[in-house]
Design a protein around this motif. Structure first.
Motif: not given
Length: 144
Positions: A37-39, A41-43, A101, A103
């Motif tokens: 989830r962090r990945r 959110r950022h990329g 979402r 990447v």
């Protein structure tokens, strides 16, 4: 008489081990989901997805559990399909649009981008893992 006591202790050890292994495993799933989830959110890139079907899975109690299967098209025009990590069909009808979402270099790790799903997919493994781990530690400390 000592054999009965030894037998009970043996089963208690098995339950303690199973509880701790289950708890640590669930906590590991929670940590993995936080990292994904962090990945995202950022990329990650937001796109629209379409619920194409539900995969039905039966639990051991005979209850049916449904997982949404979502299809989306990435920025390069590639078509991808993934299954929702959490169950339920409320709010995710077949043919319904959902925010996705992903990447670009890892579209297989796409997730439905709804606040409830983000929270549930992270909170449930942590709650279950905490419960099993706490139960295992409690049994270990109290000797039950």
């Amino acid at each position: 008489m000592p054999e009965k006591s030894h037998g009970r202790g043996s089963w208690a050890t098995v339950w303690i081990a199973m509880s701790l292994v289950a708890g640590i495993t669930l906590l590991g799933f929670g940590v993995h989901e936080v990292m994904v989830r962090r990945r995202l959110r950022h990329g990650g890139i937001s796109v629209g997805g379409l619920v194409v079907r539900h995969r039905r899975s039966s639990s051991g109690r005979g209850d049916a559990v449904h997982f949404a299967v979502v299809e989306f098209v990435d920025a390069r025009g590639g078509r991808h399909t993934f299954e929702s990590g959490s169950s339920g069909i409320k709010g995710l009808p077949v043919g319904g649009r959902v925010p996705v979402r992903y990447v670009p270099d890892a579209p297989a790790q796409a997730r439905i981008d709804l606040a409830g799903r983000r929270i549930g997919d992270v909170a449930l493994p942590f709650m279950g893992g905490g419960l099993f781990t706490a139960a295992g530690i409690w049994m270990l400390v109290t000797g039950r």
